[in-house]
Scaffold this motif. Structure first.
Motif, short mmCIF file in Angstrom:
data_model
loop_
_atom_site.label_atom_id
_atom_site.label_comp_id
_atom_site.label_asym_id
_atom_site.label_seq_id
_atom_site.Cartn_x
_atom_site.Cartn_y
_atom_site.Cartn_z
N SER A 117 65.74 35.45 80.97
CA SER A 117 66.82 34.46 80.99
C SER A 117 67.77 34.81 82.13
O SER A 117 68.11 35.98 82.32
N VAL A 118 68.20 33.79 82.87
CA VAL A 118 69.04 34.03 84.04
C VAL A 118 70.36 33.27 83.89
O VAL A 118 70.39 32.08 83.58
N ALA A 129 77.80 33.31 77.89
CA ALA A 129 76.48 32.82 78.32
C ALA A 129 75.40 33.85 78.02
O ALA A 129 74.29 33.50 77.62
N VAL A 130 75.71 35.12 78.21
CA VAL A 130 74.75 36.18 77.92
C VAL A 130 74.44 36.21 76.42
O VAL A 130 73.27 36.29 76.00
N ALA A 131 75.49 36.12 75.60
CA ALA A 131 75.30 36.12 74.14
C ALA A 131 74.49 34.91 73.70
O ALA A 131 73.61 35.02 72.83
N SER A 132 74.74 33.76 74.30
CA SER A 132 74.00 32.55 73.96
C SER A 132 72.53 32.69 74.33
O SER A 132 71.63 32.30 73.57
N ARG A 172 70.84 35.43 74.51
CA ARG A 172 70.22 36.37 73.56
C ARG A 172 69.91 35.70 72.22
O ARG A 172 68.91 36.05 71.57
N SER A 173 70.74 34.75 71.84
CA SER A 173 70.51 34.07 70.57
C SER A 173 69.30 33.14 70.62
O SER A 173 68.72 32.80 69.59
N ARG A 232 64.80 39.63 77.97
CA ARG A 232 65.92 40.19 78.71
C ARG A 232 66.80 39.08 79.29
O ARG A 232 66.36 37.96 79.53
N VAL A 233 68.07 39.46 79.53
CA VAL A 233 69.02 38.55 80.17
C VAL A 233 69.47 39.16 81.50
O VAL A 233 69.91 40.31 81.54
N VAL A 234 69.31 38.39 82.55
CA VAL A 234 69.68 38.82 83.89
C VAL A 234 70.87 38.01 84.37
O VAL A 234 70.85 36.77 84.32
#
Length: 229
Positions: A119-120, A166-169, A171-172, A177-179
């Motif tokens: 996810s970016v 946005a990172v938390a969203s 992850r949900s 991974r979140v970049v």
């Protein structure tokens, strides 16, 4: 001809040094000295540079080192030019949105460890300015086309969602991974916030990337080519 690069400004020494290095590299490509001014936080301001007697004596080209057409580009900079009293100033378009910048961001996240399927989140400084937000959304779409997956726009300062949100969203929605793709010009407070937003990977700011140096130099060269002989 006087050449001037205008940036936002930061109190962080590492950010100031990065802008200084960028200007030196652009000057080397052009084989011509480039002044640097700032619209906020520190000086010299664009009006101070343009009103200097030496600069006043010749035409000037100003390149806004901004990644979108925000308030500083559309309002602050023209105000500084008018206040300087300089009679012959060419102001080029802002650096973004552009395919070149999107490709730089892609290279930065690749070097930071991005993998297809991550996810970016594209992390901009932040703005409430509608044209600027439209430009930033364009960059997010350009980066999405390059990565082959959706890219969410988020902000380190003004605007919603925040990068942390946005990172938390992201992850949900996914176990992957979140970049966070930094869409900041230089080191500073906002880049530091990105490093603590909870992402798995955070890319470096655009900084002195060779393609950014070429983009800025190209802005000056295009303006110089159009200048009357």
């Amino acid at each position: 001809m006087s050449l001037i690069l205008v940036a936002h400004g930061t109190r962080r020494p590492e950010g100031i040094a990065m802008i200084g290095d960028l200007v030196e590299q652009v000057s080397a490509v052009l084989n011509h000295p480039v002044h640097v001014g700032f619209v906020d936080v520190l000086g010299p301001t664009p009006s101070e540079i343009l009103s200097d007697a030496t600069v006043l004596a010749e035409p000037a080209v100003v390149v806004p080192a901004f990644l979108s057409r925000g308030y500083h580009v559309r309002t602050d900079l023209p105000t500084h030019v008018a206040a300087s009293g300089h009679p012959d100033v060419t102001v080029t378009p802002a650096l973004g949105p552009s395919a070149q910048l999107a490709r730089i961001v892609l290279q930065q996240i690749r070097e930071s460890g991005w993998r297809p399927g991550d996810s970016v989140v594209l992390a901009a400084a932040g703005t409430s300015d509608k044209p600027a937000r439209a430009d930033l959304r364009t960059t997010a779409m350009l980066l999405s086309a390059l990565t082959g997956s959706p890219v969410e726009l988020a902000f380190a300062a003004t605007g919603e969602p925040s990068v942390a949100e946005a990172v938390a969203s992201a992850r949900s929605r996914s176990a992957g991974r979140v970049v966070v793709a930094s869409y900041l010009l230089a080191e500073g407070l906002f880049q530091e916030r990105l490093r603590h937003c909870g992402a798995d990977v955070v890319s470096a700011p655009l900084g002195t990337h060779p393609a950014l140096v070429r983009l800025i130099a190209g802005r000056f060269q295009a303006a110089l080519a159009c200048a009357p002989v």
